[in-house]
Design an enzyme around this catalytic site. Structure first.
Site, mmCIF file in Angstrom:
data_model
loop_
_atom_site.group_PDB
_atom_site.id
_atom_site.type_symbol
_atom_site.label_atom_id
_atom_site.label_comp_id
_atom_site.label_asym_id
_atom_site.label_seq_id
_atom_site.Cartn_x
_atom_site.Cartn_y
_atom_site.Cartn_z
ATOM 1 N N ASP A 328 -31.807 108.741 58.047
ATOM 2 C CA ASP A 328 -33.064 109.291 57.565
ATOM 3 C C ASP A 328 -32.760 110.364 56.514
ATOM 4 O OD1 ASP A 328 -36.018 109.484 58.024
ATOM 5 O OD2 ASP A 328 -35.484 111.560 58.479
ATOM 6 N N GLU A 357 -31.949 106.446 53.390
ATOM 7 C CA GLU A 357 -32.928 106.774 52.361
ATOM 8 C C GLU A 357 -32.226 107.637 51.326
ATOM 9 O OE1 GLU A 357 -37.232 107.201 54.406
ATOM 10 O OE2 GLU A 357 -35.801 108.713 55.051
#
Ligand code: CA
Length: 647
Positions: A328, A357
């Site tokens: 994340d 990400e």
């Protein structure tokens, strides 16, 4: 290669230059005695260990002053004799004359309800029957992954799922769930945060509250809310392992969504109470930097956080058999740490999938050049990043749900679609100046790009299509949905889909459903009967990808392979045509595959090299055996449709 070697040498040098060798084994149980260990900052004055007879409340049965290690500053020890199995513990560290507050430590492996106390258990007793065999992963080459991003409650909570363990880890052990996933053809289940997080009160699960779980409490313990008994520390661990085991036995890998970039809270959090300021970045004015957008940002560039992330990832692999990791906000972590993690994981399992990400949610306290941003992916060869380029070229930009792009017939996104088809890698026919975000390829090869059109964030595909395209009929909605995934699954990137898209899920238009009720987030399994052609198309599309190496050139060694075997044929506004060619030499059963994506709300005629073509995908149906055959040098593509053919 030279560059990689140099990076490795620098990393090695830095790791050995005065680095502390952190031992995060905070609790080691034997029936005769339990050993405790805690890492603190060097200036800690005292550490008090308390033993309790319950995970919450109950009675304190022992209080021990831990001893400072004679050699390692900031390491504390205690050994408590007797059989402590079933007891709980907390640490409390004193700085500047003040105790920071009780907490379960920074690396608890088992906890009581709501994760406020560590639990003393025998980890060996948490292994399900046959675990040593069950934990063995199926081998999947990088390009062969079909990633299915799933939230435990979304998948099983609705009565229509027919599953017994609704919203629990154990749902994924049920034959119906396993058969469903196998029939769909996905082989990599990416589970949304499944470590112990803070936002669900495990003492009141009957309230049926929902949260995605991006609020980490204890990074190395499964979440209690997904277990059948959050009060018993071993239950969540055993049930998590049973889930991994069942998926492995079905040939499915498990990817854990790891959220090391921030914690739920700072001041009463485990990191800050144990090692004040050591785990977080600050702004020059002394305030907390907030690159996560959640109030804080961890400091992977600092020795202890880097060591912590490495140890935590390794622990999930070794104890739970986790196969891959999704980071994340990877853009909050530094490149050096991400590479160290990838090297460690790949040394153990060379094909492990690591992706993240490639962005942050706010400015970070160290420069972007050092961070795991998408633009820096070439410096992280063992890691993949989500392509928002392809995603937004299909569905529309991130800053407005009502804005359409290719799927809505808006021209100008063709080069961005091509960028995604080529796996964010170099291709001579792409004009990178016209790509929506990346103005150059960010990947060394397509295995570094995650291809997707929707995930848990933002609107799901159905909602986005409805929000961005006025007066959309269900028939057209389905056609566009299927075309979007056709782009994803025939791309050279690694395909990724949000769970439930295959049953045309919606979230009633909710943009950010992180704490929306089940009625918004649940999969309605009745949709399988309402829209059987959707599931059938996804299933056949996945099978098509699996059956043809044409879509998976990322793992092939030749550096110019894309230029040789991927050709973009003349298209037009909202019309992208690509041909995978001369495939027999790559071992494909078909020699040429042509995919046409028509985002226009009108049919288009496309010129083709004259040949006899077998159409395998047309609108809402895929049949690899062939739908029909034509000899032609052009084809009419219906509005808002994809065509897949081979010669
Ligand atoms: Ca929890």
């Amino acid at each position: 290669m030279k560059k990689i070697l140099l990076t490795a040498i620098i990393a090695l040098t830095m790791a050995t230059a005065g680095a502390r060798d952190y031992n995060f084994n905070e609790m080691t149980y034997t029936p005769k005695a339990t050993q405790f260990l805690l890492n603190t900052n060097d200036d800690a004055q005292e550490v008090v260990l308390r033993i309790y007879d319950a995970g919450k409340d109950g009675n304190m049965i022992k209080k021990v002053n831990m001893k400072r290690d004679k050699k390692i500053a900031g390491e504390w020890h205690a050994t408590v004799k007797g059989d402590l199995k079933g007891r709980f513990y907390t640490f409390d560290v004193k700085y500047n004359g003040v105790f920071a507050g009780e907490n379960p430590g920074i690396f608890a492996k088992a906890v009581g309800v709501n994760g406020r106390r560590g639990a003393i258990i025998d980890m060996a007793e948490t292994n399900p029957e046959g675990w040593d065999i069950g934990r063995r992963s199926p081998l999947i080459a990088l390009g062969d992954h079909i990633i299915y991003e799933m939230h435990h409650r979304d998948f099983s909570i609705d009565p229509s799922s027919g599953l017994q363990y609704k919203g629990k880890f154990l749902a994924l052990t049920e034959p119906k769930a396993i058969e469903y996933l196998k029939t769909l053809g996905v082989n990599t289940i990416h589970i949304l945060p499944s470590y112990d997080y803070a936002s669900i009160d495990e003492e009141h699960l009957e309230q049926n509250r929902y949260n995605w779980g991006y609020d980490p409490l204890n990074y190395n313990v499964p979440e209690g809310g997904y277990s059948t008994n959050p009060y018993d520390p071993a239950t969540r661990i055993r049930e998590f392992k049973m889930m991994v085991q069942a998926l492995h036995n079905a040939g499915i890998q498990v990817v854990l969504d790891v959220v090391y970039n921030h914690t739920y809270s700072i001041d009463d959090g485990n990191f800050q109470r144990t090692c004040p300021d050591a785990f977080y970045r600050k702004n020059p004015d002394g305030s907390w930097s907030n690159g996560s957008g959640c109030g804080n940002e961890t400091a992977s560039d600092q020795e202890i956080m880097r060591a912590y992330m490495l140890a935590s990832v390794k622990y999930w692999m070794d104890e739970y058999g986790i196969d891959g990791f999704r980071f994340d906000l990877m853009g909050v972590h530094d490149i050096e740490t991400m590479n160290a993690i990838a090297d460690m994981v790949h040394e153990q399992f060379p094909q492990s999938l690591i992706y993240g990400e490639g962005w942050s949610a706010g400015g970070c306290a160290i420069p972007n050049e050092r961070l795991g941003m998408k633009a820096n992916m070439k410096q992280m060869p063992g890691i993949a990043a989500f392509s928002d380029d392809l995603r937004d070229a299909l569905r529309g930009p991130w800053d407005g749900d009502d804005k359409a792009a290719f799927l809505g017939g808006v021209p100008g996104y063709e080069e961005s679609i091509k960028f995604g088809i080529a796996g964010a890698s170099l291709h001579p026919q792409i004009d990178y100046s016209k790509v929506n975000y990346s103005k150059e390829p960010f990947a060394n090869n397509p295995n570094q790009m995650i291809a997707y059109v929707s995930c848990h964030d933002d609107m799901c595909l159905v909602d986005r299509l409805r929000a961005s395209i006025p007066n959309l009929t269900t028939k057209d909605l389905i056609k566009l949905d299927l075309m979007a995934q056709t782009a994803v699954f025939t791309s050279q990137g690694i395909p990724f889909m949000l769970s439930g898209e295959e049953m045309l899920r919606d979230k009633k238009g909710v943009h950010n459903s992180y704490e929306s009720p089940d009625s918004i987030n649940h999969l309605d399994w009745n949709n399988l009967n309402r829209y059987p052609q959707v599931f059938e198309y996804y299933k056949n599309l996945i099978a098509l990808r699996k059956n043809h190496v044409a879509f998976k050139m990322g793992g092939m060694p030749q550096s110019n392979i894309l230029a040789q075997h991927l050709e973009f044929l003349p298209g037009g506004d909202c019309l992208v045509v690509y041909r995978y060619k001369d495939l027999k030499v790559l071992g494909d059963s078909w020699n040429d595959i042509i995919v046409i994506l028509n985002g226009n709300n009108e049919r288009r005629t496309v010129k083709l090299p004259k040949s006899t073509y077998t159409i395998v995908g047309d609108g809402d149906v895929i049949n690899e055996q062939g739908l029909y055959t034509i000899t032609t040098d052009e084809i009419i593509v219906p509005a808002r449709s994809a065509i897949i053919m081979h010669d």
